[in-house]
Design a protein around this motif. Structure first.
Motif, PDB file in Angstrom:
ATOM      1  N   ARG A   1       0.832  -1.192   0.000  1.00 51.00           N
ATOM      2  CA  ARG A   1       0.000   0.000   0.000  1.00 51.00           C
ATOM      3  C   ARG A   1       0.870   1.247   0.000  1.00 51.00           C
ATOM      4  O   ARG A   1       2.061   1.196   0.294  1.00 51.00           O
ATOM      5  CB  ARG A   1      -0.912   0.019   1.238  1.00 51.00           C
ATOM      6  N   ILE A   2       0.256   2.358  -0.336  1.00 58.01           N
ATOM      7  CA  ILE A   2       0.926   3.643  -0.219  1.00 58.01           C
ATOM      8  C   ILE A   2       0.086   4.512   0.705  1.00 58.01           C
ATOM      9  O   ILE A   2      -1.142   4.560   0.595  1.00 58.01           O
ATOM     10  CB  ILE A   2       1.125   4.319  -1.589  1.00 58.01           C
ATOM     11  N   LEU A   3       0.740   5.152   1.648  1.00 61.21           N
ATOM     12  CA  LEU A   3       0.073   6.028   2.600  1.00 61.21           C
ATOM     13  C   LEU A   3       0.364   7.469   2.221  1.00 61.21           C
ATOM     14  O   LEU A   3       1.527   7.887   2.148  1.00 61.21           O
ATOM     15  CB  LEU A   3       0.560   5.751   4.029  1.00 61.21           C
ATOM     16  N   ILE A   4      -0.677   8.226   1.963  1.00 65.18           N
ATOM     17  CA  ILE A   4      -0.566   9.635   1.596  1.00 65.18           C
ATOM     18  C   ILE A   4      -1.194  10.459   2.710  1.00 65.18           C
ATOM     19  O   ILE A   4      -2.362  10.245   3.060  1.00 65.18           O
ATOM     20  CB  ILE A   4      -1.270   9.917   0.263  1.00 65.18           C
ATOM     21  N   ARG A   5      -0.427  11.383   3.257  1.00 63.81           N
ATOM     22  CA  ARG A   5      -0.914  12.202   4.366  1.00 63.81           C
ATOM     23  C   ARG A   5      -0.988  13.661   3.949  1.00 63.81           C
ATOM     24  O   ARG A   5      -0.061  14.186   3.335  1.00 63.81           O
ATOM     25  CB  ARG A   5      -0.008  12.042   5.589  1.00 63.81           C
ATOM     26  N   ILE A   6      -2.102  14.283   4.301  1.00 63.07           N
ATOM     27  CA  ILE A   6      -2.303  15.724   4.087  1.00 63.07           C
ATOM     28  C   ILE A   6      -2.491  16.337   5.463  1.00 63.07           C
ATOM     29  O   ILE A   6      -3.537  16.141   6.105  1.00 63.07           O
ATOM     30  CB  ILE A   6      -3.521  16.003   3.187  1.00 63.07           C
ATOM     31  N   ALA A   7      -1.488  17.041   5.948  1.00 64.78           N
ATOM     32  CA  ALA A   7      -1.504  17.574   7.312  1.00 64.78           C
ATOM     33  C   ALA A   7      -1.409  19.092   7.283  1.00 64.78           C
ATOM     34  O   ALA A   7      -0.614  19.663   6.531  1.00 64.78           O
ATOM     35  CB  ALA A   7      -0.342  16.990   8.125  1.00 64.78           C
ATOM     36  N   ASP A   8      -2.235  19.741   8.116  1.00 64.92           N
ATOM     37  CA  ASP A   8      -2.152  21.193   8.266  1.00 64.92           C
ATOM     38  C   ASP A   8      -1.892  21.531   9.725  1.00 64.92           C
ATOM     39  O   ASP A   8      -2.124  20.716  10.612  1.00 64.92           O
ATOM     40  CB  ASP A   8      -3.449  21.865   7.785  1.00 64.92           C
ATOM     41  N   ASP A   9      -1.378  22.721   9.962  1.00 65.80           N
ATOM     42  CA  ASP A   9      -1.102  23.157  11.339  1.00 65.80           C
ATOM     43  C   ASP A   9      -2.156  24.155  11.797  1.00 65.80           C
ATOM     44  O   ASP A   9      -1.858  25.120  12.491  1.00 65.80           O
ATOM     45  CB  ASP A   9       0.299  23.773  11.438  1.00 65.80           C
ATOM     46  N   GLY A  10      -3.392  23.909  11.418  1.00 63.66           N
ATOM     47  CA  GLY A  10      -4.481  24.827  11.740  1.00 63.66           C
ATOM     48  C   GLY A  10      -5.092  24.581  13.102  1.00 63.66           C
ATOM     49  O   GLY A  10      -4.441  24.084  14.033  1.00 63.66           O
ATOM     50  N   LYS A  11      -6.385  24.887  13.207  1.00 63.43           N
ATOM     51  CA  LYS A  11      -7.057  24.843  14.501  1.00 63.43           C
ATOM     52  C   LYS A  11      -7.629  23.488  14.844  1.00 63.43           C
ATOM     53  O   LYS A  11      -8.136  23.287  15.952  1.00 63.43           O
ATOM     54  CB  LYS A  11      -8.180  25.879  14.518  1.00 63.43           C
ATOM     55  N   GLY A  12      -7.583  22.533  13.917  1.00 58.48           N
ATOM     56  CA  GLY A  12      -8.153  21.226  14.190  1.00 58.48           C
ATOM     57  C   GLY A  12      -9.666  21.214  13.990  1.00 58.48           C
ATOM     58  O   GLY A  12     -10.286  22.242  13.691  1.00 58.48           O
ATOM     59  N   ILE A  13     -10.261  20.048  14.162  1.00 55.82           N
ATOM     60  CA  ILE A  13     -11.701  19.891  13.969  1.00 55.82           C
ATOM     61  C   ILE A  13     -12.442  20.342  15.228  1.00 55.82           C
ATOM     62  O   ILE A  13     -12.134  19.878  16.336  1.00 55.82           O
ATOM     63  CB  ILE A  13     -12.046  18.430  13.625  1.00 55.82           C
ATOM     64  N   ASP A  14     -13.382  21.232  15.052  1.00 51.52           N
ATOM     65  CA  ASP A  14     -14.237  21.677  16.157  1.00 51.52           C
ATOM     66  C   ASP A  14     -15.345  20.636  16.326  1.00 51.52           C
ATOM     67  O   ASP A  14     -16.395  20.699  15.687  1.00 51.52           O
ATOM     68  CB  ASP A  14     -14.818  23.053  15.843  1.00 51.52           C
ATOM     69  N   ARG A  15     -15.109  19.649  17.184  1.00 49.88           N
ATOM     70  CA  ARG A  15     -16.023  18.508  17.282  1.00 49.88           C
ATOM     71  C   ARG A  15     -17.395  18.918  17.811  1.00 49.88           C
ATOM     72  O   ARG A  15     -18.415  18.352  17.398  1.00 49.88           O
ATOM     73  CB  ARG A  15     -15.395  17.420  18.159  1.00 49.88           C
ATOM     74  N   ALA A  16     -17.448  19.880  18.703  1.00 52.12           N
ATOM     75  CA  ALA A  16     -18.750  20.318  19.224  1.00 52.12           C
ATOM     76  C   ALA A  16     -19.604  20.908  18.102  1.00 52.12           C
ATOM     77  O   ALA A  16     -20.802  20.630  17.998  1.00 52.12           O
ATOM     78  CB  ALA A  16     -18.547  21.335  20.345  1.00 52.12           C
ATOM     79  N   ARG A  17     -18.964  21.700  17.254  1.00 45.82           N
ATOM     80  CA  ARG A  17     -19.701  22.300  16.147  1.00 45.82           C
ATOM     81  C   ARG A  17     -20.097  21.245  15.110  1.00 45.82           C
ATOM     82  O   ARG A  17     -21.183  21.292  14.545  1.00 45.82           O
ATOM     83  CB  ARG A  17     -18.839  23.380  15.503  1.00 45.82           C
ATOM     84  N   VAL A  18     -19.198  20.298  14.843  1.00 47.42           N
ATOM     85  CA  VAL A  18     -19.508  19.232  13.887  1.00 47.42           C
ATOM     86  C   VAL A  18     -20.711  18.425  14.368  1.00 47.42           C
ATOM     87  O   VAL A  18     -21.644  18.136  13.609  1.00 47.42           O
ATOM     88  CB  VAL A  18     -18.285  18.318  13.678  1.00 47.42           C
ATOM     89  N   LEU A  19     -20.722  18.063  15.657  1.00 51.06           N
ATOM     90  CA  LEU A  19     -21.831  17.280  16.198  1.00 51.06           C
ATOM     91  C   LEU A  19     -23.133  18.074  16.152  1.00 51.06           C
ATOM     92  O   LEU A  19     -24.202  17.527  15.816  1.00 51.06           O
ATOM     93  CB  LEU A  19     -21.503  16.855  17.631  1.00 51.06           C
ATOM     94  N   GLN A  20     -23.056  19.358  16.471  1.00 55.42           N
ATOM     95  CA  GLN A  20     -24.257  20.190  16.436  1.00 55.42           C
ATOM     96  C   GLN A  20     -24.828  20.263  15.021  1.00 55.42           C
ATOM     97  O   GLN A  20     -26.042  20.137  14.817  1.00 55.42           O
ATOM     98  CB  GLN A  20     -23.925  21.590  16.946  1.00 55.42           C
ATOM     99  N   LYS A  21     -23.956  20.465  14.027  1.00 55.41           N
ATOM    100  CA  LYS A  21     -24.419  20.522  12.640  1.00 55.41           C
ATOM    101  C   LYS A  21     -25.014  19.189  12.206  1.00 55.41           C
ATOM    102  O   LYS A  21     -26.011  19.150  11.470  1.00 55.41           O
ATOM    103  CB  LYS A  21     -23.254  20.889  11.720  1.00 55.41           C
ATOM    104  N   ALA A  22     -24.402  18.086  12.641  1.00 57.16           N
ATOM    105  CA  ALA A  22     -24.914  16.770  12.263  1.00 57.16           C
ATOM    106  C   ALA A  22     -26.297  16.528  12.861  1.00 57.16           C
ATOM    107  O   ALA A  22     -27.173  15.942  12.222  1.00 57.16           O
ATOM    108  CB  ALA A  22     -23.939  15.687  12.720  1.00 57.16           C
ATOM    109  N   ILE A  23     -26.521  17.007  14.089  1.00 56.02           N
ATOM    110  CA  ILE A  23     -27.841  16.855  14.718  1.00 56.02           C
ATOM    111  C   ILE A  23     -28.862  17.724  13.997  1.00 56.02           C
ATOM    112  O   ILE A  23     -29.994  17.306  13.738  1.00 56.02           O
ATOM    113  CB  ILE A  23     -27.751  17.217  16.216  1.00 56.02           C
ATOM    114  N   GLU A  24     -28.453  18.959  13.626  1.00 55.80           N
ATOM    115  CA  GLU A  24     -29.368  19.852  12.919  1.00 55.80           C
ATOM    116  C   GLU A  24     -29.793  19.288  11.566  1.00 55.80           C
ATOM    117  O   GLU A  24     -30.930  19.451  11.132  1.00 55.80           O
ATOM    118  CB  GLU A  24     -28.703  21.215  12.716  1.00 55.80           C
ATOM    119  N   LYS A  25     -28.894  18.595  10.905  1.00 55.61           N
ATOM    120  CA  LYS A  25     -29.201  18.037   9.591  1.00 55.61           C
ATOM    121  C   LYS A  25     -29.820  16.645   9.674  1.00 55.61           C
ATOM    122  O   LYS A  25     -30.112  16.034   8.643  1.00 55.61           O
ATOM    123  CB  LYS A  25     -27.924  17.986   8.743  1.00 55.61           C
ATOM    124  N   GLY A  26     -29.992  16.127  10.896  1.00 49.60           N
ATOM    125  CA  GLY A  26     -30.610  14.824  11.053  1.00 49.60           C
ATOM    126  C   GLY A  26     -29.704  13.658  10.717  1.00 49.60           C
ATOM    127  O   GLY A  26     -30.175  12.540  10.498  1.00 49.60           O
TER     128      GLY A  26
END
Length: 743
Positions: A496-521
């Motif tokens: 296999r070949i492993l390809i990584r795309i990494a950024d040094d940003g703020k990371g995933i805002d999990r609280a916001r992701v979960l809230q959006k997922a609940i809003e969209k059902g």
């Protein structure tokens, strides 16, 4: 070769020229601005321009003319290559790529008026002082407007013969013998031969380049032009003498003819003359000229000092680069030493272009050979006298297979090289400037995988810049550099070949992701999800956390497309994110979609294949190595480390009572997301290569199954999806981002 095939070769060479030019400009932007780097950029653009003129792509030719003119000034040192100009040239190269794509697709060319104006302004701003200091007493021959309109470019294809001769002869009759009064000059004498007119070459373009460098035509030799009934359009009859200003180095002029030196004769110096006509020599009976043209007498030479023997007609084309005049009289000083014939270059690696369809047929045939070899081995399994022959056949089959796969293997740098342009476009639309780091760009994988990798990689990069990396103000407030960093890496691991795309940003805002997922059902409001489950929600169709729909993101289709494309490639994608530190996407893809190695195992009455890329070891457990965990799970002690046991029979529809670990064989496998596990099977019957057949395209997707193959006895065996099987057995939801290993 048909015109369509030649045209296809031109576009392939355009891609190579664009890649070389972008690499050169990137090096210039990083501070490497030596002559070789600048020349490589110039040659890339110049090659595209020549082909565009040969095939009649008017808009492409006009654009590259302006682009090339500015690059020529950079080469001569009349335009300073600073950071602003590097940025302009990179944008111009992006538009050039769009022009090439439009010519290939037959679509409308891009709107380049604004960019052409910028290129012209950049040239004029730096050349203004120089132009003012040199009196323009007469028009330059061959010179075209810097921003040539589309209709002007058509002159190359619809020319009046009288006006063409006037242009070629230039102001020779009225030009003073003393040359340009503005300063010292040196003379260049040249004549194209038959080879200069072959394969769509355009000698007139090179003469225009000389004019752009400041050359003046002071003589044109028309004496060798035969009568019309004896005229051969494949021969070269005209020759010229140019006067060039001393500021133009002789090496720069020779670089202009770098790729065509064997088809031109050149000499320099006040006492040299225009080289004589060199008639083409028939190379084969199929391409031989008519008896009339072959028997035509060589034209007489004008009275002048005799050139060297190298200019005389030769029995076969010679690789000599430059034809110099004999020093019959002291020559006037020239800006650089007199060039000599280039020594023969060392043999370079040779390559040929192969139609991809032919290569695919070769790969398919090799796959059938692998199946036939397996069938023969099955048939002769009991014949001990054939073991040596079988071993030899197996070795040859594997060697052919590996050689065929190596032909299709290409470095991933061809995909990574597109990323700088993506980042430049994102910087213009988002205002975020990102520094790119690339690791392992020489890693190779199958061309089919490589071609289909571009779209998911583009989506991941756009997502990283738009959602992951903060604005400059936010980064400075968080104690980070204003410029973000995006890291692309590739490494081979087993098959296999492993390809990584990494950024040094703020990371995933999990609280916001979960809230959006609940809003969209997408998930229930009371759902209890782990961090990994929340991260994988971004792959759900229609999911987006963008506040507004922009040209970059917000419609909720990008990451879903990534998931589907990776799934189609037979790979999987995982996410690692840390708040305030950044996010890493890891793509695990097979090196090839055709042939792989596997372990043939038996589970009840079924025969299955375990991809060898997952297998760590196989063993029979000793008493006490297997211990229970809870009411239904067993663990295997592997040298002091416990791994879960996965009975394969429980997940393949086996209706009998599954065997106990002490009665079977445990295969330790490595998964991408869940670490190691032990697959419990009845026995291992063989280990061999197998040809991957897509189950999804021929039947339908089956949970825990990655594909199918044909065994040596003609039976169809299913290929296990090790990652999906282990995740299902351990009660782990692999999430939308977890897909099958092969398709």
């Amino acid at each position: 070769m048909t015109p369509q095939e030649i045209q296809q070769i031109f576009f392939v060479e355009c891609e190579e020229s664009l890649a070389a030019a972008e690499a050169g400009l990137a090096a210039c932007q990083a501070g490497t601005q030596d002559d070789d780097t600048v020349n490589s950029v110039f040659r890339g653009v110049h090659s595209i321009k020549g082909g565009a003129g040969a095939f009649g792509y008017v808009a492409l030719q006009a654009y590259t003319h302006t682009f090339e003119t500015l690059l020529s000034d950079v080469r001569e040192g009349t335009v300073a290559l600073d950071e602003a100009l590097c940025s302009l040239l990179l944008r111009a190269l992006d538009t050039l790529s769009d022009h090439v794509n439009a010519a290939r697709d037959g679509s409308d060319p891009p709107d380049d008026a604004a960019l052409l104006a910028e290129l012209t302004a950049a040239q004029a701003a730096n050349r203004g002082g120089l132009a003012a200091s040199v009196p323009q007493t007469e028009p330059e021959p061959f010179a075209a407007p810097v921003a040539a309109p589309a209709e002007a470019a058509t002159d190359d294809f619809d020319l009046d013969l009288d006006s063409l001769l006037d242009t070629l002869v230039g102001p020779a009759a009225d030009a003073p013998a003393g040359g340009d009064p503005a300063g010292p000059e040196w003379h260049l004498h040249l004549r194209p031969h038959a080879g200069a007119m072959q394969n769509g070459a355009e000698p007139l373009a090179l003469l225009r380049e000389l004019a752009a460098m400041g050359a003046r035509c002071i003589a044109c030799d028309l004496s060798q032009v035969p009568a019309l009934d004896a005229f051969d359009p494949a021969q070269g009859y005209l020759g010229w003498t140019f006067a060039l200003p001393a500021r133009v180095a002789e090496t720069d002029v020779l670089d202009l003819f770098d790729f065509v030196r064997e088809d031109w004769s050149l000499s320099t110096g006040a006492d040299a003359v225009i080289p004589p006509v060199r008639l083409a020599v028939a190379q084969s009976s199929a391409s031989a000229r008519t008896p009339e043209s072959a028997a035509a007498p060589a034209p007489a030479q004008a009275p002048a000092p005799a050139p060297t023997a190298a200019t005389a007609p030769a029995p076969a084309p010679a690789p000599a680069a430059i034809v110099a005049a004999a020093p019959s009289a002291p020559e006037r000083a020239s800006p650089s030493p007199q060039p000599s014939a280039a020594p023969p270059s060392p043999p370079a690696s040779q390559s040929i272009r192969i139609d991809l369809a032919k290569l695919d047929r070769l790969i398919d045939t090799v796959g059938e050979l692998v199946i036939a070899q397996a069938m023969l081995a099955q048939r002769l399994a009991g014949d001990t006298g054939s073991k040596d022959e079988l071993a030899m056949l197996e070795g040859l089959t594997r060697e052919i297979q590996e050689s065929a796969m190596a032909i299709r293997a290409q470095p991933i740098s061809s995909v990574f090289s597109r990323v700088p342009r993506i980042l430049r476009e994102l910087a213009a639309s988002t205002g975020k400037h990102v520094r790119l780091e690339i690791i392992g760009e020489s890693a190779e994988l199958d061309k089919t995988v490589l071609e289909r990798l571009g779209e998911p990689l583009t989506h991941l990069i756009r997502n990283a810049v738009d959602h992951g990396i903060e604005s400059a103000e936010e980064r400075l407030a968080a104690g980070k550099p204003a410029e973000g960093t995006l890291t692309l890496s590739a490494e081979q691991r087993s098959g296999r070949i492993l390809i990584r795309i990494a950024d040094d940003g703020k990371g995933i805002d999990r609280a916001r992701v979960l809230q959006k997922a609940i809003e969209k059902g997408i998930v229930a409001p009371d759902a209890q999800l782990s961090h990994e489950d929340i991260d994988n929600l971004i792959f759900a169709p229609g999911f987006s956390t963008a506040q507004a729909v922009t040209s970059v993101s917000g419609r909720g289709v990008g990451m879903d497309v990534v998931r589907q494309n990776v799934k189609d490639l037979g790979g999987r994608i995982t996410i690692e994110s840390e708040a305030g530190k950044g996010t890493t996407f890891t793509l695990a893809l097979p090196l090839t979609l055709a042939i792989s190695d596997g372990m043939i195992v038996n589970v009840g009455d079924q025969t299955l294949v375990v991809p060898l890329t997952h297998v760590v070891e196989s063993l029979r457990p000793a008493p006490g190595d297997v211990q229970g965990l809870g009411s239904s799970r067993q663990m295997l002690n592997v040298r002091g480390r416990f791994v879960p046991i996965v009975p394969v029979a429980n997940h393949t529809g086996h209706r009998g009572e599954p065997i106990q670990p002490s009665e079977g064989v445990l295969i330790i496998v490595d998964t991408q997301a869940l670490g190691q596990a032990a697959l419990l099977v009845d026995e291992i019957s063989d280990q061999r290569q197998f040809v991957i057949k897509s189950l999804e395209s021929n039947f339908r997707a089956v949970e825990g199954v990655a594909g199918a193959t044909i065994l040596g006895d003609g039976r169809v065996a299913l290929i296990l999806d090790v990652d999906g099987l282990v995740a299902s057995a351990l009660g782990q939801n692999p999430g939308p981002g977890t897909v099958r290993e092969a398709a």
